[in-house]
Design a protein around this motif. Structure first.
Motif, PDB file in Angstrom:
ATOM      1  N   SER A 112       0.803  -1.217   0.000  1.00 39.74           N
ATOM      2  CA  SER A 112       0.000   0.000   0.000  1.00 39.74           C
ATOM      3  C   SER A 112       0.839   1.271   0.000  1.00 39.74           C
ATOM      4  N   ASN A 269      -8.067   8.355  -1.393  1.00 36.11           N
ATOM      5  CA  ASN A 269      -8.584   6.999  -1.243  1.00 36.11           C
ATOM      6  C   ASN A 269     -10.056   7.079  -0.869  1.00 36.11           C
ATOM      7  N   LYS A 288     -10.479   7.150  -9.541  1.00 37.88           N
ATOM      8  CA  LYS A 288      -9.610   7.010 -10.714  1.00 37.88           C
ATOM      9  C   LYS A 288      -9.152   8.373 -11.210  1.00 37.88           C
ATOM     10  N   SER A 293      -7.301   5.208  -5.002  1.00 34.83           N
ATOM     11  CA  SER A 293      -7.877   3.866  -4.928  1.00 34.83           C
ATOM     12  C   SER A 293      -9.349   3.935  -4.523  1.00 34.83           C
ATOM     13  N   THR A 295     -12.400   1.327  -2.919  1.00 33.94           N
ATOM     14  CA  THR A 295     -12.713   0.035  -2.322  1.00 33.94           C
ATOM     15  C   THR A 295     -14.193  -0.032  -2.046  1.00 33.94           C
TER      16      THR A 295
END
Length: 462
Positions: A112, A269, A288, A293, A295
């Motif tokens: 990460s 994130n 993006k 990221s 999730t």
């Protein structure tokens, strides 16, 4: 010390000569050439070795009383004497070239970790407080689960990280009448404080679900927050936790892009918690666009897994490992440099002491022998010859030999001692300069690694 003994012996010799001279004096006048010599008195004819000219007499006396096994001029030169001493006693420095056995950097880098962290770490949490966060989830409402996960996440952060909490959707209700007010509201509930600050935990626990979802506005305000505290010399992060799509006509994709391209540079994130397909698609596009990221966490366990994947504890372990390796390598390299310097210094000091000691002993032996020769010849002259002129000539030859031997012995001694000490001092200075250079270089390398790891060097408390 050698010079003091020689001087003492010389003084003793001179005193003996004076005492003998006084003892040889008499109140009676010297016998005239026509008088018969006293049978008890020594005469020239009583000692055949004293017959002849001064050179012959001196040679005979020297043969009888020689203490030094060579004549003046037969000693090797100072350079020759030093070369012979070095051939016998030169220090072997081959064992002093010690190679440090440093530790290879085998620290496991977390997946990460995109880039190495800067010394300053700024982390902003964006928490969705829209009304849907009051919906049930396993273990409580979605808000309660989110609060628990964020508190656990904060506990993994480095103690020296600066953390802020900004909330959105926390004003008004989900009714159309409250939409404008709710969409305009985003609040920095906790300014940037250390990760260990109780204020941060209290701030997370104080959020209550209320209204709409102004996600784009919250990200624009987060950019302003980071612009105030961040810099290119800091590592800046934003973590967004939202359970739905933008509901305030904002453009979270564009806002995320603006956030990531802020002057301070931000790592974005986004975690979608129990979102539908449209919301997931929008949040993923925003992540993006920010180069970050996304999730998807449908259940409470998924949300826990999502934030545990941002493994700050692993980052901290990684930097602790790098710091520890850097410190160990510095200790090894500096210790080797110091041992190497001490090895060379000790060897050349022992070499110089040995050569110097032998040169001084050899000089003292020759000087002592020359003085004893001279004293013995002088005593023989006093006891075997009554001719003052001949006595003086022979004694002058003895004195010339003594002084020449003394001068040569001391000259060679001083030359050998000077050469040995100069070599010693040159090698010691070079060894110490090399030591200091290596230690300074190792220190610089250590400090460079420690500076990189400073942000995470103090272990987080998971």
């Amino acid at each position: 010390m050698g010079h003091t003994r020689v001087t003492g012996r010389l003084a003793a010799g001179v005193l003996s000569i004076l005492l003998l001279a006084v003892a040889g004096c008499s109140s009676d006048p010297d016998p005239t050439p026509g008088d018969a010599a006293d049978p008890g008195s020594p005469s020239a004819s009583a000692d055949p070795s004293l017959a002849g000219n001064p050179e012959d007499r001196f040679a005979a006396l020297l043969e009888e009383h020689r203490e030094v096994d060579h004549d003046p001029g037969e000693e090797p030169s100072g350079d020759e004497a030093y070369a012979a001493a070095m051939a016998e006693h030169a220090a072997d420095l081959s064992d002093c070239g010690l190679t440090p056995n440093t530790t290879a950097e085998d620290c496991e880098r977390p997946d990460s970790l995109g880039e190495d962290l800067e010394e300053t770490i700024n982390i902003q949490l964006l928490l969705d407080a829209s009304g849907s966060m009051a919906d049930p989830a396993r273990g409580g409402t979605k808000m309660q689960v989110a609060q628990r996960v964020l508190r656990d996440f904060v506990a993994t952060l480095p103690e020296n990280a600066n953390v802020s909490l900004r909330v959105f959707g926390h004003v008004g209700t989900g009714s159309g009448a409250d939409k404008a007010r709710s969409c305009a509201a985003t609040e920095r509930r906790v300014p940037f404080v250390p990760a260990t600050s109780p204020r941060l935990r209290r701030g997370i626990g104080s959020v209550r679900p209320a209204g709409w979802t102004p996600l784009a506005t919250a990200m624009d305000e987060a950019r302003k927050d980071l612009d105030r505290v961040g810099s290119e010399a800091s590592s800046n992060f934003v973590y967004v936790l939202s359970d739905g799509i933008e509901t305030c006509e904002g453009d979270p994709v564009s806002a995320a892009r603006r956030l990531s391209t802020a002057g301070v540079g931000v790592d974005v994130n986004i975690v979608g918690f129990d979102v539908d397909r449209d919301a997931a698609r929008q949040l993923e596009r925003a992540a993006k666009a920010a180069g970050g990221s996304y999730t998807d966490a449908q259940q409470a366990d998924d949300l826990e897994d999502a934030f545990s994947s941002y493994d700050w504890a692993a980052w901290t372990r990684y930097y602790n490992c790098r710091s520890g390796t850097a410190i160990r390598n510095y200790n090894t390299e500096a210790g080797t440099a110091i041992r190497n310097s001490n090895c060379i210094t000790g060897a050349v000091i022992r070499e110089a002491n040995t050569i110097t000691g032998e040169a001084i002993r050899r000089s003292n032996e020759i000087s002592g022998g020359a003085i004893r020769e001279y004293n013995a010849i002088s005593a023989a002259l006093r006891s075997g010859d009554d001719d003052p002129e001949l006595h003086a000539q022979v004694q002058e030859l003895a004195r010339e030999r003594r002084d020449a031997l003394l001068a040569t012995a001391r000259e060679i001694r001083d030359h050998v001692v000077d050469e040995a000490r100069e070599r010693r001092d040159t090698l010691v200075q070079a060894a110490r300069q090399a030591r200091d250079g290596l230690v300074a270089q190792a220190l610089e390398e250590r400090d460079a690694v420690l500076a990189e790891a400073q942000a995470a060097r103090d272990a987080a408390r998971p």
